[in-house]
Write an enzyme that holds these catalytic residues in place. Structure first.
Site, short mmCIF file in Angstrom:
data_model
loop_
_atom_site.label_atom_id
_atom_site.label_comp_id
_atom_site.label_asym_id
_atom_site.label_seq_id
_atom_site.Cartn_x
_atom_site.Cartn_y
_atom_site.Cartn_z
N TYR A 1 -6.91 -12.42 -0.87
CA TYR A 1 -7.91 -11.33 -0.90
C TYR A 1 -7.61 -10.20 0.10
O TYR A 1 -6.69 -10.30 0.89
CB TYR A 1 -9.34 -11.86 -0.80
CG TYR A 1 -9.82 -12.65 0.38
CD1 TYR A 1 -9.15 -12.70 1.58
CD2 TYR A 1 -11.01 -13.37 0.27
CE1 TYR A 1 -9.66 -13.43 2.64
CE2 TYR A 1 -11.53 -14.11 1.32
CZ TYR A 1 -10.85 -14.13 2.52
OH TYR A 1 -11.34 -14.84 3.56
N GLU A 2 -8.37 -9.14 -0.01
CA GLU A 2 -8.09 -7.90 0.74
C GLU A 2 -6.70 -7.35 0.47
O GLU A 2 -6.03 -6.84 1.37
CB GLU A 2 -8.26 -8.11 2.25
CG GLU A 2 -9.63 -8.52 2.70
CD GLU A 2 -10.74 -7.61 2.18
OE1 GLU A 2 -10.46 -6.43 1.93
OE2 GLU A 2 -11.86 -8.10 2.00
N GLY A 3 -6.27 -7.45 -0.78
CA GLY A 3 -4.92 -7.02 -1.14
C GLY A 3 -3.98 -8.20 -1.03
O GLY A 3 -3.64 -8.63 0.08
N GLN B 1 0.49 -6.01 0.16
CA GLN B 1 0.69 -5.63 1.56
C GLN B 1 2.15 -5.23 1.78
O GLN B 1 2.45 -4.24 2.46
CB GLN B 1 0.34 -6.80 2.50
CG GLN B 1 -1.08 -7.31 2.36
CD GLN B 1 -2.14 -6.29 2.69
OE1 GLN B 1 -1.93 -5.40 3.51
NE2 GLN B 1 -3.29 -6.39 2.03
#
Lengths: 597, 597
Positions: B440-442, B447
């Site tokens: 999650y969060e990319g 990244q």
């Protein structure tokens, strides 16, 4: 809903074109196996796996096993019918001795079926898998009388098998076993103690369960030299072969585990249960090793199996999921976004898994053939050479294939983004199931220690020298092949690193064994990377030959060629890092006082 | 039952001796923070984590969250009381603006508290963690009116926050967002659509839940340039600040996940819910990035946090579990076997985890200080330089720390043998919880792409050049330090590989972006390995200085010295493999046609 399709074409290519299955025609079991029969077996095994076992994988994970107040255990819905289909198809006794009802086919064929069924449903496949291991141990070490009682029923399917080693205070260190065996006047023993982590210890799939149990006969020496092996059936067997009284063995509880929920992992309580000695007293570990070695190959195959099924599902998802655009410009202008397959990092991930899978499969089959030669050849020298390599490769296969199989399942899960974390999609299960393979049948750290401490130096290093010789010979013999040259350069470099690491151990670990221990896991991985590199070189050679001859399916062969190149470019470079870590030695690792951790 | 003890001593060493916290006294928030106050904060945060949050971790995993027929969600037993203790202690607003009730302390201190609470109970810590992110986004982009309504309640604790980005058909590719926002005459919007994977979307911890939602205003352009950010409260807020009618947003279902069971992951249905625009129309992604960047650092810390707590429990087990004997002879003759800590491979594993943890912690704090400077400094040049590095390091921290944090949790689990696979022991939970941080969060592949595609070339590579300059300067300045020399040699070699890889991208990826994509994940790891190496060099310098001055606790410092050496010997060599994989380019990766996968 995840799905599975058995890689029949790849297996066929490996057996026929790479490993030269036809060269083994002089061995029992191989001679009866025509190409048509092999194709039929693979086809049937593929169907059973894809159509019967795979559809029960996720539901089996969600439902798990249930232990009832009376100690009985219910397996997930559908497992009993699937077991009947599996045993009814003759799959349990596929490579077992025809003398006891087996089909006598090569172990190699059994290994293939094992991969298929384990990919489809790992938790399920452990039930027949453990039975096969128990059959092998009984076949090698039990008396003819015991074999006649147990083997036909186990091979046919109504009875299953287990292995009982671990106790609460001892896993790896079997010398600490406390379970007792008291000799009885009739030649039997009364077994008392507690065993834990017993896979398939209790369930509702079979009429009887045949436990192979390590225990210590009263008055036996301390340590591993006082351990004996016993057969302890759940139900005693009458003289006419029918089932008699319930024996004093029961399931005290089942474990709540990270994965393989469909397999019952039991605490087994032995309360004066009647058992019979298998093989010699105090030589039980030796007898159990037959089962453990077979089980280790089986667990290696589990590593591959989860990597394969995870790959298949990740590719299917990546193909259909539209997200983002290619870095080089729009590829699917009629869609709101391009498929994940346009992204280099997605491709790199998928190719990493696949380049492992197809070489790991080759390595399993290469080793399985050694097992067949070691057990079936009439030529003592050939037998010995095969057994050397089988012993050497067993820890490499178990440790390396399960470590990487797990990593690959994680990478495949990653392709799904957030959906990969949701149980509904099934990728989490592949990861959770794959995780156990790194632990059981000897945790991978123990495999690494077995490799460097026992298998490398055995018989003056005869096994490792034979392997080096074989790979060097291949490189030399094919040095002028233009198609293979770039691959052989990378393989040669990796092999050189493995040879340097081996030499370093010879020079530095004899007097200081910690130097072997501190480098053991890196060595096991270094070995695995090189072995798979050799498997790609073998495959690439077959590819070039077939392409030159205009044989085979061109696109399949070109994919193989590309995967070989990918492996050499991306995976072989790891050997340098592994070598550097090994040759730094144990000094720093051992310097920290225990209280500083 | 797993346990957790906050690493207060290590944090104190890093802040005071390595990162020179006292040099930041000119920044708001830092000046008020005396050494005593810092010690008191760390002590209290440690107690809260160890005594309140950690005991609820395993029970929260086993119980999970429950959604009821009315759409309400119950969190696990004890979470509400823990939340009240957490918010009551002022921890949510620790580094928030005093103007709205925050304590205005450095973000760096918040990051430390975040590590502690996430180690203790990651699923719980996400509730306040998301609120902190939402506070940051509102603080930066919302109107003063909205800030006055929401921030004090969120900082105090009775209201919590969420972020709503993902929809069923779009995760990474936010340009595909379909959720609609229809303008109303009163200036508000009616929000309609479905959001998935909304952490803490519905729960019973707070009176109100403040959703930050990405949606598309009617008639807005396609793609990411037509997305706006809205605040949508669960309960509308009356003019006097009291809660009014229920808004048209509800939880349609919660997900059955691999881990973080104590956090409710919701499908959120927006049925004409009333929302207010935050920041400019069609600039929503820009506004959301404030929350996402803070969240990415938070997720990086989660990776470290699971690695740390898994390490602590693995050491405790290894110390007490007696199994086998040392390779160099019996070490505990009065016991039936030696402790696991005598085995080199066990030590190697534990040191691998710990050498990561202590450098990752340093890297988090080093970057958190950049964040504080970037947001609080009055010196434009200093601010810019800090922001450059913050932007550059965010994807490295998120991707590298979560990949390795997961690997480390797996390695720590392995130390338990079969017990590691049993949920009762708690190690499986650390692995399962750590897994989400890679997603999650990319997802980490994103990244890596953000790093090579956006952060590296940004402002002509000003950030990366500054980092190279800093590390090179350190190596040069300390080249004559006998204690550091061997470490700096290894660091310099790793840095050289990172520089070569960077140069290779400059020369080969401008025209062929696939070359960057195919090497992106390896580059991210290469970067992470070198960054942690630099952190060890900084720590080693502080150690040598303190030892020379006769300051500090000698045994702690000597352990640090050894860990620095271990890192350089065992972990730095990986950079060569990474470089080799990068410079091989994208050709093989891109060659396979999609149908051949």
């Amino acid at each position: 809903m995840p799905s599975y399709r058995a890689p029949v074409e790849d297996v066929t290519f490996l057996l026929n074109d790479v490993l030269g299955m036809d060269r083994y025609g002089n061995l029992p079991g191989f001679s009866d196996l025509s190409a048509d029969m092999l194709a039929a077996i693979l086809d049937e095994a593929g169907k059973l796996s894809g159509e019967v076992l795979a559809p029960l994988n996720k539901s089996g994970d969600a439902e798990g096993c249930t232990r009832h107040a009376d100690g009985s255990v219910t397996t997930p819905k559908g497992f009993k019918q699937a077991y009947d289909a599996y045993s009814g198809g003759g799959w349990i006794g596929l490579s077992a001795d025809p003398e006891y009802g087996g089909q006598g086919l090569p172990y190699t064929i059994g290994a293939i079926v094992n991969e298929f069924s384990s990919s489809a449903n790992m938790a399920f496949s452990m039930y027949p898998g453990l039975t096969m291991g128990a059959i092998a141990a009984l076949h090698t070490h039990a008396s003819e009388e015991i074999k006649r009682v147990y083997l036909p029923k186990m091979i046919e399917g109504p009875w299953s098998g287990t292995m009982n080693l671990t106790e609460p205070h001892c896993g790896t260190d079997l010398g600490l076993i406390k379970t007792k065996a008291a000799p009885q006047p009739d030649g039997s023993y009364k077994i008392s103690g507690t065993k834990i982590f017993i896979s398939a210890g209790e369930h509702d799939l079979t009429e009887n369960i045949v436990h192979l149990v390590l225990a210590r006969i009263d008055g036996a020496p301390d340590g591993v030299k006082g351990i004996s092996l016993f057969v302890v059936p759940k139900f005693l067997v009458n003289a006419d072969g029918s089932l008699g009284a319930r024996n004093g063995v029961s399931c005290g509880s089942i474990e709540h585990k990270m994965g393989i929920h469909g397999n019952s992992t039991c605490v087994m309580n032995y309360d004066g249960a009647t058992g019979w000695l298998i093989g010699e007293a105090n030589r039980g570990l030796n007898a159990m090793f037959v089962m453990m070695n077979e089980a280790r190959l089986g667990v290696a195959i589990q590593g591959l199996s989860q990597s394969e099924v995870a790959y298949q599902n990740a590719v299917a998802y990546a193909r259909e999921r539209l997200q983002g655009r290619a870095l080089t410009g729009v590829k699917q202008p009629d869609k709101p976004a391009d498929s994940l397959l346009v992204h280099p990092d997605v491709r790199r991930t998928l190719l990493t898994i696949r380049a492992f899978n197809e070489a790991a499969r080759a390595f399993v089959l290469w080793t399985a053939l050694k097992s067949d030669v070691a057990h079936r050849s009439g030529d003592a020298k050939e037998k010995q050479a095969a057994d050397d390599l089988l012993g050497l490769m067993t820890p490499v296969l178990k440790g390396f294939l399960t470590d990487r199989g797990f990593d690959n399942a994680v990478m495949a899960q990653q392709m799904f983004g957030g959906h990969g974390y949701i149980e509904e999609w099934g990728m989490s299960q592949f990861v959770r199931d794959a995780r156990i393979a790194m632990i059981y049948e000897g945790a991978n750290g123990i495999q690494a220690l077995d490799l460097v401490g026992r298998k490398l130096p055995r018989d003056g290093g005869r096994g490792i020298m034979a392997f080096f010789g074989e790979v060097e010979g291949f490189i030399k013999a094919n040095g002028e092949n233009e198609g293979l040259k770039p691959l052989l350069g990378a393989l040669g470099k990796g092999l050189g690193h493995l040879q340097q690491a081996t030499m370093w151990f010879m020079q530095n670990a004899m007097m200081k064994p910690d130097n072997a221990g501190a480098g053991s896991t890196d060595y096991m991985h270094l070995f695995g990377v090189v072995a798979l590199g050799y498997m790609w070189a073998l495959q690439a050679k077959a590819v070039e030959e077939k392409l030159a001859a205009g044989e085979g399916e061109k696109s399949q062969l070109e994919t193989k060629r590309l995967l070989a190149r990918f492996y050499m470019e991306r995976m072989m470079p790891e050997t340098g890092t592994r070598l550097a870590r090994i040759t730094v030695g144990a000094e720093t690792v051992m310097a920290l006082p225990p209280e500083a951790f």
